[in-house]
Design a protein around this motif. Structure first.
Motif, short mmCIF file in Angstrom:
data_model
loop_
_atom_site.label_atom_id
_atom_site.label_comp_id
_atom_site.label_asym_id
_atom_site.label_seq_id
_atom_site.Cartn_x
_atom_site.Cartn_y
_atom_site.Cartn_z
N THR A 21 -44.51 -18.11 43.55
CA THR A 21 -43.94 -16.79 43.57
C THR A 21 -42.89 -16.69 42.36
OG1 THR A 21 -41.98 -17.23 45.02
CG2 THR A 21 -44.20 -16.64 46.14
N ARG A 25 -39.29 -13.28 44.08
CA ARG A 25 -40.55 -12.54 44.57
C ARG A 25 -40.53 -11.12 44.18
NH1 ARG A 25 -43.51 -14.85 49.77
NH2 ARG A 25 -45.67 -13.55 49.31
N TYR A 26 -40.11 -11.01 43.10
CA TYR A 26 -40.23 -9.83 42.31
C TYR A 26 -41.51 -9.23 42.12
CZ TYR A 26 -35.19 -9.23 41.63
OH TYR A 26 -33.86 -8.91 41.67
N ARG A 27 -42.17 -8.09 42.29
CA ARG A 27 -43.51 -7.78 42.36
C ARG A 27 -43.82 -7.28 40.65
NH1 ARG A 27 -45.50 -6.16 47.39
NH2 ARG A 27 -46.69 -4.44 46.54
N ASP A 60 -46.90 -10.24 43.96
CA ASP A 60 -45.64 -11.03 44.05
C ASP A 60 -45.83 -12.63 44.49
OD1 ASP A 60 -46.66 -10.52 46.87
OD2 ASP A 60 -44.60 -10.35 47.52
#
Length: 139
Positions: A21, A25-27, A60
């Protein structure tokens, strides 16, 4: 065509499912960033002699199903994939590096890896068959 591959002194079929990731876990894995990550993973995997069976870059996280030669360790492969893709992404998309939360790290520290093996029952049958085959040849 056999599913096994050959090296000079080995016949192998080492398939792994790997998931990792972005930091926090930024999208962010969409559009041009997603394309760059996919291209980098394909390029750097190929340089190590790996064969990508499936690659899925989601918003993510990344899923990778890859055949890895026995001479390449998973930790080395992941170090190359995560390190080099981060360098390429940060160089191409400089605005990401300006965010204070990155700290020059695109990916989170760890990853998940699982082996994708042959069916255990099939292996048992194969071994049993080989035992019977050896007995027949011995007679």
């Amino acid at each position: 065509m056999s599913r096994f591959k050959k090296l000079s002194h080995a016949v192998w079929h080492c398939t792994y499912h790997i998931v990792w990731t972005p930091k926090y876990r930024y999208r962010i894995l969409e559009g041009e960033i997603k394309n760059e990550v996919e291209n980098c993973i394909r390029m750097f995997s190929g340089q190590k002699g790996c064969t990508i069976e499936e690659l899925n870059v989601q918003f993510d996280h990344v899923h990778l199903l890859v055949m890895v030669p026995p001479k390449v360790s998973i930790s080395d492969l992941m170090g190359i994939l995560k390190g080099r893709t981060a360098i390429r992404v940060f160089n191409k998309f400089k605005y990401l590096k300006q965010k204070p939360y990155w700290g020059n790290h695109l990916w989170s520290k760890g990853y998940c890896v699982d082996t994708v093996g042959l069916d255990a029952e099939m292996i048992k049958r194969y071994v049993k068959f080989q035992e019977n085959q050896d007995k027949r040849e011995g007679q």
